[in-house]
Design an enzyme around this catalytic site. Structure first.
Site, mmCIF file in Angstrom:
data_model
loop_
_atom_site.group_PDB
_atom_site.id
_atom_site.type_symbol
_atom_site.label_atom_id
_atom_site.label_comp_id
_atom_site.label_asym_id
_atom_site.label_seq_id
_atom_site.Cartn_x
_atom_site.Cartn_y
_atom_site.Cartn_z
ATOM 1 C CB SER A 36 -53.338 12.572 -28.158
ATOM 2 O OG SER A 36 -53.902 13.552 -28.995
ATOM 3 C CE1 TYR A 59 -58.451 10.133 -27.284
ATOM 4 C CE2 TYR A 59 -57.433 12.055 -28.314
ATOM 5 C CZ TYR A 59 -57.446 10.694 -28.058
ATOM 6 O OH TYR A 59 -56.449 9.899 -28.569
ATOM 7 C CE LYS A 63 -54.385 9.156 -24.976
ATOM 8 N NZ LYS A 63 -54.746 7.727 -25.077
#
Ligand SMILES: O=c1ccn([C@@H]2O[C@H](COP(=O)(O)OP(=O)(O)O[C@H]3O[C@H](CO)[C@H](O)[C@H](O)[C@H]3O)[C@@H](O)[C@H]2O)c(=O)[nH]1
Length: 304
Positions: A36, A59, A63
């Site tokens: 991402s 988040y 990643k």
């Protein structure tokens, strides 16, 4: 930003378990990871693969850990890995039956929310901040059609097949930033519905701007995003018209594995639409002895 441990459990522990099983059963040493743009430090300039890495939310941190884990495997154990850093995937499959569904635990993503407003299932869109240092004050993102993303996965797999053990990172975006208000206007045009909105506070962890420089993917993979911004919104509205009122179908199908794309008219999330396209390309054009795995494990943010 809430419940950070859920991200670690889903993304880091999930990937670790997957890789351990692959190793134990000698299944594959080739992986494409759904990464991402949230791994980068926010920047007003276009972001390239060598821009600074500095996630601003749990988040994004997970990643980044996923990418590091796979990079270590490449260096120590001869794996071949492509990390695809998606910018903002949106839109629906050309069948009109596979798109992003908002189910109870899913994050509230902009385009599906606009769909709900257009369908009268939600009163208005809450716009998170109009005081950013960007075009009209609302945050800018690089929205990419999920079928363009699918094409990029096929190109990445071909690239893995052709190469030596290596670790690759590619940005996937269009290079064009659109503000929240521009997305709202485009969805209004696609649907013909007037969409109400209200300006709210900024959302914690949101960057003002996130736009991709995807030159590396253009040059090395021969991949380009061909589908335009209007096409993204139009495809989502087609999906809305096909699935309107089919809530039970939504709810049943959205928990089915992303890797098992049911035929022909199930609805589900945007990544299943993408995997369907990848499967189609692989079936159509490929005869090979190798096994590959595309994993979207943990791409999906489990909460905001
Ligand atoms: O109700 C909403 C929802 C979103 N937004 C705005 O719309 C833009 C897009 O928001 P999304 O939630 O749709 O997408 P994000 O930019 O937060 O999401 C991106 O970052 C995520 C991690 O945070 C994942 O990587 C995801 O795949 C990727 O699209 C942002 O500026 C956001 O502030 C609103 O104004 N109101």
């Amino acid at each position: 930003m809430r419940e950070p441990l859920r991200y670690y459990e889903n993304n880091v522990v999930g990937l670790l378990n997957l890789v351990k099983v692959l190793k134990r059963h000698h299944v594959s040493k080739s992986l494409v990871l759904s990464s991402s743009c949230t791994v980068y430090r926010p920047s007003d300039a276009k972001i390239s693969e060598d821009s600074l890495l500095e996630p601003t939310c749990p988040y994004g941190n997970t990643k980044r850990v996923q990418e590091s884990m796979l990079q270590d495997l490449v260096e120590s154990d001869g794996w071949t890995v492509s990390c695809l850093r998606y910018f903002n995937p949106a839109g629906a499959h050309s069948s009109g039956f596979l798109g992003e569904v908002l189910y109870p635990s899913s994050p509230l993503m902009l385009v599906p929310l606009l769909r709900q407003v257009a369908l009268g299932q939600r009163k208005e869109l809450k716009i998170f901040g109009d005081d950013y240092d960007a075009k009209d004050g609302t945050a800018m993102r690089d929205y990419i059609h999920i079928q363009d993303l699918a094409d990029a996965h096929v190109a990445a797999l071909q690239h893995l097949l052709a190469g030596e053990a290596a670790f690759h990172v590619f940005n996937l975006g269009t290079g064009f930033g659109r503000s929240v208000l521009e997305v709202l206007q485009a969805y209004q045009d696609a649907s013909g519905c007037e969409l109400q909105y209200k300006i709210e506070q900024r959302r914690a962890g949101d960057a003002a701007v996130a736009v991709a420089d995807s030159k590396l993917a253009n040059d090395l993979l021969g991949w380009y995003a061909h589908r335009g911004f209007e096409e993204i919104m139009a495809s989502d509205w087609t999906f809305a018209l096909h699935t309107k009122g089919n809530d039970s179908l939504y709810n049943e199908s959205c928990f089915i594995s992303q890797h098992l794309v049911p035929e022909p008219y199930e609805v589900g999330n945007v990544y299943r639409a993408m995997v369907k396209e990848i499967q189609k390309s692989l079936k159509a054009g490929w005869e090979h002895e190798h096994s590959f795995l595309v994993t979207s494990i943990g791409h999906y943010p489990v909460c905001h």
